[in-house]
Design an enzyme around this catalytic site. Structure first.
Site, short mmCIF file in Angstrom:
data_model
loop_
_atom_site.label_atom_id
_atom_site.label_comp_id
_atom_site.label_asym_id
_atom_site.label_seq_id
_atom_site.Cartn_x
_atom_site.Cartn_y
_atom_site.Cartn_z
N GLU A 1 39.11 55.67 37.90
CA GLU A 1 38.43 55.10 39.08
C GLU A 1 39.09 55.54 40.39
O GLU A 1 38.42 55.64 41.42
CB GLU A 1 38.40 53.57 38.99
N GLU B 1 43.95 48.43 30.92
CA GLU B 1 44.15 49.42 31.97
C GLU B 1 45.65 49.42 32.28
O GLU B 1 46.45 49.90 31.48
CB GLU B 1 43.29 49.04 33.17
N HIS C 1 41.47 44.78 32.19
CA HIS C 1 41.85 45.57 33.37
C HIS C 1 42.68 44.70 34.30
O HIS C 1 42.59 43.47 34.24
CB HIS C 1 40.60 46.09 34.09
N GLU C 2 43.52 45.34 35.12
CA GLU C 2 44.52 44.61 35.93
C GLU C 2 45.24 43.61 35.02
O GLU C 2 45.35 42.43 35.32
CB GLU C 2 43.89 43.89 37.14
N HIS D 1 31.29 42.13 30.26
CA HIS D 1 32.20 42.31 31.39
C HIS D 1 32.48 40.96 32.03
O HIS D 1 31.55 40.25 32.44
CB HIS D 1 31.60 43.27 32.42
N HIS D 2 33.75 40.58 32.07
CA HIS D 2 34.17 39.33 32.72
C HIS D 2 35.17 39.66 33.81
O HIS D 2 36.38 39.71 33.54
CB HIS D 2 34.84 38.39 31.71
N GLU D 3 34.70 39.91 34.99
CA GLU D 3 35.62 40.09 36.13
C GLU D 3 35.92 38.70 36.68
O GLU D 3 35.01 37.98 37.08
CB GLU D 3 34.96 40.96 37.21
N GLU E 1 49.14 50.09 39.59
CA GLU E 1 48.29 51.27 39.85
C GLU E 1 48.88 52.13 40.95
O GLU E 1 48.40 52.13 42.09
CB GLU E 1 46.87 50.80 40.14
C1 NOJ Z 1 38.64 47.09 38.38
C2 NOJ Z 1 38.42 47.76 37.06
O1 NOJ Z 1 39.51 48.60 36.76
C3 NOJ Z 1 37.13 48.52 37.14
O2 NOJ Z 1 36.95 49.27 35.96
C4 NOJ Z 1 36.00 47.55 37.39
O3 NOJ Z 1 34.82 48.29 37.55
C5 NOJ Z 1 36.26 46.73 38.63
N1 NOJ Z 1 37.56 46.16 38.63
C6 NOJ Z 1 35.26 45.59 38.77
O4 NOJ Z 1 35.50 44.63 37.77
CA CA Z 2 41.67 48.75 38.06
#
Ligand code: NOJ
Ligand code: CA
Length: 676
Positions: A483, A477, A458-459, A377-379, A175
């Site tokens: 963002e 992403e 993402h990431e 959503h799985h962070e 990024e």
């Molecule tokens: C980074 C992601 O790119 C973003 O879209 C997300 O909201 C946050 N992480 C939290 O998971």
């Molecule tokens: Ca991100």
């Protein structure tokens, strides 16, 4: 005199060069590109020319191992074969429905002439618009357990060039804003890296089919000579495999225009066909969600008074999606684990437990009555082994609740992915783009596919075209997205998307999350874009799932612009780049795959720009109504970003349109057949 002296001088001064011998060659089908393999004093090199002009000077190949002598000296040609392939295949969804795969292939086996007598295979696939090559490690007792410390592949670019690149091996994953420098000033870069030679040729370096291997960074060794630098692993080596196996393809897209790079299908073509079978359960479409408010810091991921993912708020988003025909509603912060410092607490995430104020089954049932689907959503916060232990149960829960797209996340610094092979065992630190993560992503995809779930990571690890093989990897992403306009310091510069098209987007779809019509980030930070440009992004930045990322109340203030966001599809029959220069501008036209419309998106950079485009992509004979969404008079991202105009024109394929892009501007057009 000269005739007599020249060969003598050559023989004395350049003994090695004098012994170089082309051992195998291959041309592209239209004889545009030519590849030579040489053996020079036992060293294998490759080189490329285009229409007779050198592009890649003879460049080294080989490997250094942890458990064996390096493989790059004393090589002799053992065998070669060539073949031609020409086939057209269909994408389940994409930028183009049909993709032609037309190449000439050269396979060569090289065997050491001394000692080990180990063999290595090299396969080149050469297209008119680029090439890929990969190594194969055949089954042989002398090299079975292959522990790679370094891949020695080099790319010695012959003509002087300018490069667009982001750094690799730095704290952030991918990024970064793009650098534009002479190629001779690149440090260590991620791929896709794009260059333009002084004589006007565009070349993008990347890789295809990155499976069970570590990502290739490009490290400049000297002048314009780059070397593969594999992303590290916690084990010390870069890659460990058991022969037989093949490496990912090292790729060069080569075109006389920047648009030619984007139109090339090389990366997809070098991937294996679909291994998942029927994937019609995935539906391309748009989604809204509890997201931008979190990045604005108006709501929170964690529970408490600002919690975004409440039953009440989510119902509002479901109603909003249903009213305007959007398929999905993403909700971040719905599960247990976000409270406190979630960046540091990945091991607290529970992917099967909702917070008490979020009624998952109730919301799923409500969504169903309106035809809307929740987006999961799985962070992981990078506690990746912890996630793997839960993911099957999590996907089962999602499936039960009608969730068929899950956004995953890997927020932590590069090199800080947490891997724990055994419960209570040591925690090792991996890179987002190392071999272990390349395998992790495939484990996620395969398990998700079992539950008919598509993944938007993402990431992520970079995109190398694996959506052909695993179509449920629908987007990711892997670059600076919208963002950064909420909280980035600095936010994305006006040229950012014109950089992305010709670099990051060569890998595949990006979940950029466009459509911030309020043009303001956190604490009022101004976005470096006009209103019209936010619309253009839906055409320019391809993804089969596109977020309608702003807040419903912001769209309510821009209903004229919002109409384009409602209308624009996310699945295309064909795509054409009408004009473009890396980092300056891009004009892309795409045909709706499920309707008669054509859509045009144009984005520029910080300069005002007038572009005269031919409409000859439209089918001939018919008349078309062009619904134009453009920068208004005096528009400028800095001083007048909301100056915006809509107009209608009747046009045909023989017309031209003049696009006037404001500084930070853009334009979006929908072409529909004129009603008879
Ligand atoms: C980074 C992601 O790119 C973003 O879209 C997300 O909201 C946050 N992480 C939290 O998971
Ligand atoms: Ca991100």
């Amino acid at each position: 005199m000269r005739l007599f002296l020249f060969p003598l001088a050559l023989a004395t001064l350049l003994p090695a060069a004098a012994q170089a011998a082309v051992v195998a060659s291959v041309d592209s089908p239209g004889k545009v590109l030519h590849v030579d393999l040489d053996i020079n004093d036992g060293h294998l090199t490759w080189s490329v020319s285009r229409l007779g002009k050198p592009v890649i000077a003879p460049s080294r190949m080989g490997f250094r191992f942890r458990n064996a002598e390096q493989l790059e000296r004393n090589l002799g040609l053992a065998s070669t074969s060539t073949s031609t392939f020409d086939d057209t295949w269909e994408q389940p969804w994409g930028e183009n429905r049909l993709v032609r795969n037309h190449y000439n292939e050269l396979r060569a086996r090289f065997t050491e002439t001394t000692r080990g007598k180990r063999s290595i295979d090299v396969t080149f696939r050469v297209y008119d618009d680029g090439l890929g090559f990969r190594y194969g490690f055949p089954d042989q007792p002398q090299l079975k357990d292959v522990v790679i410390d370094d891949e020695l592949t080099e790319f010695d670019v012959a003509p002087k060039a300018t490069a667009w690149w982001i750094p690799a091996g730095e704290w952030n994953r991918y990024e970064y804003p793009y650098n534009r420098t002479p190629l001779a000033e690149v440090g260590q870069a991620h791929t896709p890296m794009t260059i333009k030679t002084d004589d006007g040729l565009y070349i993008a370096f990347h890789e295809a089919a990155l499976v069970d291997y570590s990502s290739m960074w490009l490290r400049r060794v000297e002048k314009q000579r780059l070397r593969a630098q594999l992303s590290p692993s916690a084990d010390g080596w870069k890659v460990r495999r058991t022969a037989p196996f093949t490496t990912p393809w090292r790729t060069l897209q080569i075109a006389p225009s920047a648009g030619g790079l984007y139109e090339s299908n090389l990366i997809l073509n070098l991937n294996e066909p679909n291994k998942l079978g029927d994937v019609s359960w995935f539906k391309p479409g748009k989604f809204v969600g509890v997201w931008w408010s979190l990045h604005l810091d108006e709501q929170s991921w964690g529970t408490g008074p600002k919690h975004g993912a409440t039953t009440e708020t989510t119902r509002k988003y479901i109603d909003f999606a249903a009213k305007y025909g959007f398929r999905g509603v993403l909700v971040e912060g719905w599960n247990v684990g976000w409270d406190g410092d979630w960046f540091a607490n990945g091991w607290n995430f529970d992917f099967t437990k909702a917070t008490p104020d979020f009624d998952l089954p109730g919301l799923a049932a409500y969504a169903k009555t309106t035809g809307v689907h929740l987006v999961g959503h799985h962070e992981t916060g990078c506690a990746v082994s912890h996630y793997e232990r839960q993911m099957d149960a999590a996907f089962a829960l999602d499936e039960k609740n009608g969730i068929d797209v899950v956004k995953t996340g890997y927020v932590c610094d590069a090199g800080q992915i947490e891997r724990q092979d055994l419960p209570n065992g040591p925690v090792l630190r991996e890179w987002h783009d190392g071999q272990w993560m390349s395998n992790h992503h495939l484990r996620v995809l395969m398990d998700a596919a079992k539950h008919h779930i598509a993944i938007d990571s993402h990431e992520p690890i970079k995109d190398t075209g694996l959506r052909r093989t695993y179509p449920n990897w629908v987007a990711r992403e892997g670059a600076r997205g919208e963002e950064y306009n909420a909280w980035g310091n600095p936010p994305n510069p006006p040229e950012h998307e014109a950089n992305l098209v010709f670099t990051r987007m060569l890998g595949g779809p990006m979940d950029f999350t466009p459509g911030i019509v309020s043009l303001k980030g956190r604490n009022g930070q101004q976005i470096q874009s006009t209103l019209a440009k936010q619309l253009a992004l839906y055409v320019v930045i391809y993804s089969p799932i596109q977020m309608v990322a702003d807040l419903p109340e912001h769209y309510a203030q821009h209903m004229d612009a919002f109409q384009f966001i409602r209308d624009v599809p996310t699945d295309w029959e064909t795509t054409r780049v009408l004009a473009g220069e890396v980092g300056d501008y891009a004009v892309i036209a795409r045909k709706d795959r499920h309707g008669p419309g054509w859509y045009l998106g144009a984005v520029g950079d910080e300069q005002a720009r007038t572009l005269d485009v031919k409409l000859d992509f439209l089918p001939k004979g018919a008349r078309w109504v062009a619904e134009i969404y453009r920068d208004g008079d005096g528009a400028d991202w800095k001083t007048n970003p909301f100056a915006f105009a809509t107009e209608r024109k009747v046009v045909s394929a023989s017309d031209r349109l003049v696009l006037k892009l404001a500084p930070g501007g853009g334009e979006a057009i929908r072409f529909m057949p004129e009603a008879k």
